[in-house]
Scaffold this motif. Structure first.
Motif, short mmCIF file in Angstrom:
data_model
loop_
_atom_site.label_atom_id
_atom_site.label_comp_id
_atom_site.label_asym_id
_atom_site.label_seq_id
_atom_site.Cartn_x
_atom_site.Cartn_y
_atom_site.Cartn_z
N GLN A 189 -6.28 -11.60 13.22
CA GLN A 189 -6.62 -11.44 12.44
C GLN A 189 -7.04 -12.51 10.95
O GLN A 189 -5.64 -13.83 11.27
N MET A 210 3.24 0.43 6.09
CA MET A 210 2.76 -0.39 6.59
C MET A 210 3.35 -1.69 5.12
O MET A 210 2.93 -2.56 5.59
N GLU A 255 -6.25 2.69 4.92
CA GLU A 255 -6.21 2.96 6.52
C GLU A 255 -5.44 4.25 6.96
O GLU A 255 -5.83 5.15 7.01
N PHE A 261 -0.38 2.42 14.10
CA PHE A 261 -1.40 1.37 13.08
C PHE A 261 -0.05 0.26 13.11
O PHE A 261 -0.45 -1.06 13.28
N ARG A 268 -1.39 -3.95 14.36
CA ARG A 268 -1.35 -4.87 13.85
C ARG A 268 -0.29 -6.14 14.25
O ARG A 268 -0.67 -6.89 14.21
N LYS A 311 -5.41 -8.57 1.72
CA LYS A 311 -4.70 -6.67 1.14
C LYS A 311 -3.59 -7.05 -0.34
O LYS A 311 -3.57 -5.99 -0.41
N ASP A 364 -4.00 -1.26 3.49
CA ASP A 364 -3.08 -1.00 5.63
C ASP A 364 -2.60 0.69 4.86
O ASP A 364 -2.63 1.42 5.96
N SER A 398 1.59 6.21 11.16
CA SER A 398 1.79 4.67 10.27
C SER A 398 2.20 3.54 12.13
O SER A 398 2.62 2.71 11.74
N ASN A 451 -5.61 -11.39 5.16
CA ASN A 451 -4.15 -11.26 5.02
C ASN A 451 -4.61 -10.73 3.77
O ASN A 451 -3.17 -10.25 3.17
N ASN A 465 1.62 -2.43 2.24
CA ASN A 465 0.13 -3.37 1.40
C ASN A 465 -0.71 -2.39 1.39
O ASN A 465 -0.44 -1.23 2.01
#
Lengths: 183, 201
Positions: free
Chosen positions: A99, A41, A49, A86, A90, A107, A46, A83, A104, A43
């Protein structure tokens, strides 16, 4: 395939109603789950999650796990699939710019790594990995970090061994180019 | 094979025994090659640094209770995120547009089907008459005036031919223009209304 008896015992114990067994399974694999999600991801937020989704899936689906592979391989498959899902969500959000920039920025400020210097190095590595195409990144992570064989990666991803080797090769080439460019 | 490719294969243990032995000899004999191989090895190893990183353990301690809370909480009410609403709206508009295009095509197909039922002479006649009316209506050449144009329209509406009109005018010594003067206002209004309803194009 030899079954890790400790994993087998933990799973059986959990299925028999012992909730602490699930805690032990999570404790055993938490770092590997987190770092795999983090590398995919890029970061912490993310990754967090994804990790939560993975643990929920594990909790619900352990009853269906038949030890056709190692527990580790099964967990990894879940992390990789979640992942990738996701990442797709994203990229759609980014496409429609749904977003906000504030989201951002948040994050990249919240993190599980305490040491600032280490955090910067991690972020640098993550940014490097994010520049790889998804398929190359996936193979590179599994080969370089988890040191899985190509056969194991093929079972995990469903891709051919030849294709995986090619992806890994291109991933390393790209990383060397990016690293040389930065230096 | 380029040297970088061989280095990657070597570090990935993808060479067979003979290739590996040969390559290791080359490495021993070349300091440049040694440095390059070491550079690749260091770069790949440095990427694994997170193994040495200390993590905030509170995160993991809080993780399981958070998961259990999610598992045992009541089902969420259906909340459609704005992003999904937006995408749904675009899909609905696109679908409606697509359906309208298909229906337009069907209309054209219906017209084509109608024409296909006519024989060649009937089709030619329709197009000729259609074309004639269009030419007459669109052209300023028709007797050079709008009144003459109106006369043409009235002739076709009243199913008159030019000869009858001329005879009428000559025999009764009344100009076409006077036809309107001889009519009552409700008659002209009725004709005018009928003309408006008639599609000449």
């Amino acid at each position: 395939m030899s079954i890790d008896t400790s994993d087998y015992n933990l799973v059986q114990s959990f299925l028999n109603g012992d909730e602490t067994s699930f805690n032990k399974i999570v404790d055993k694999y938490k770092n590997k789950i987190y770092w795999h999600a983090r590398r995919m991801m890029g970061n912490h937020l993310d990754a967090d999650e994804v990790v939560q989704e993975v643990l929920i899936v594990m909790y619900k689906k352990l009853k269906d796990f038949k030890f056709n592979s190692s527990l580790y391989t099964w967990i990894y498959r879940i992390v990789t699939t979640r992942s990738i899902n996701f990442l797709r969500k994203r990229s759609i959000k980014n496409l429609f710019s749904l977003q906000s920039i504030a989201d951002n920025n948040v994050k990249y400020n919240e993190d599980i790594v305490e040491n600032l210097e280490q955090k910067e190095k991690i972020d640098k590595i993550n940014k490097l990995l994010q520049k790889l195409p998804r398929k190359q990144r996936e193979v590179f992570i599994l080969r370089n970090y988890e040191e899985l064989s190509y056969e194991e990666i093929s079972q995990l991803t469903g891709k051919s061994i030849g294709g995986l080797k090619a992806n890994y090769f291109h991933a390393v080439k790209k990383i060397m180019e990016l690293t040389n460019h930065e230096n | 094979m380029k040297i970088e490719e061989r280095i990657i294969l070597y570090l990935d243990n993808q060479m067979n025994d003979s290739e590996q032995m040969e390559f290791e000899k080359e490495i021993q004999n070349s300091k440049e090659l040694q440095k390059l191989v070491e550079k690749y090895r260091m770069t790949l190893n440095n990427l694994k640094m997170e193994e040495k990183i200390s993590l905030n353990e509170t995160y993991f301690v809080n993780l399981l209770p958070k998961i259990r809370k999610k598992l045992y909480s009541s089902p969420k009410s259906i909340f459609i995120k704005p992003s999904i609403e937006f995408i749904s709206l675009i899909l609905i508009i696109g679908f409606t547009f697509f359906i309208s295009i298909i229906n337009m095509k069907k209309d054209f197909n219906s017209f084509d089907n109608l024409i296909s039922t006519l024989n060649e002479n009937e089709a030619a006649q329709i197009f000729t008459e259609y074309d004639t009316e269009l030419s007459a209506i669109a052209s300023d050449q028709v007797n050079g005036s709008t009144e003459a144009l109106l006369s043409e329209l009235i002739e076709s509406e009243l199913n008159l031919n030019e000869e009858d009109v001329i005879n009428f005018i000559v025999s009764d010594a009344i100009g076409i223009d006077n036809v309107f003067n001889e009519m009552k206002s409700n008659e002209t209004e009725e004709i005018y209304a009928q003309l408006l309803q008639t599609k000449f194009f």
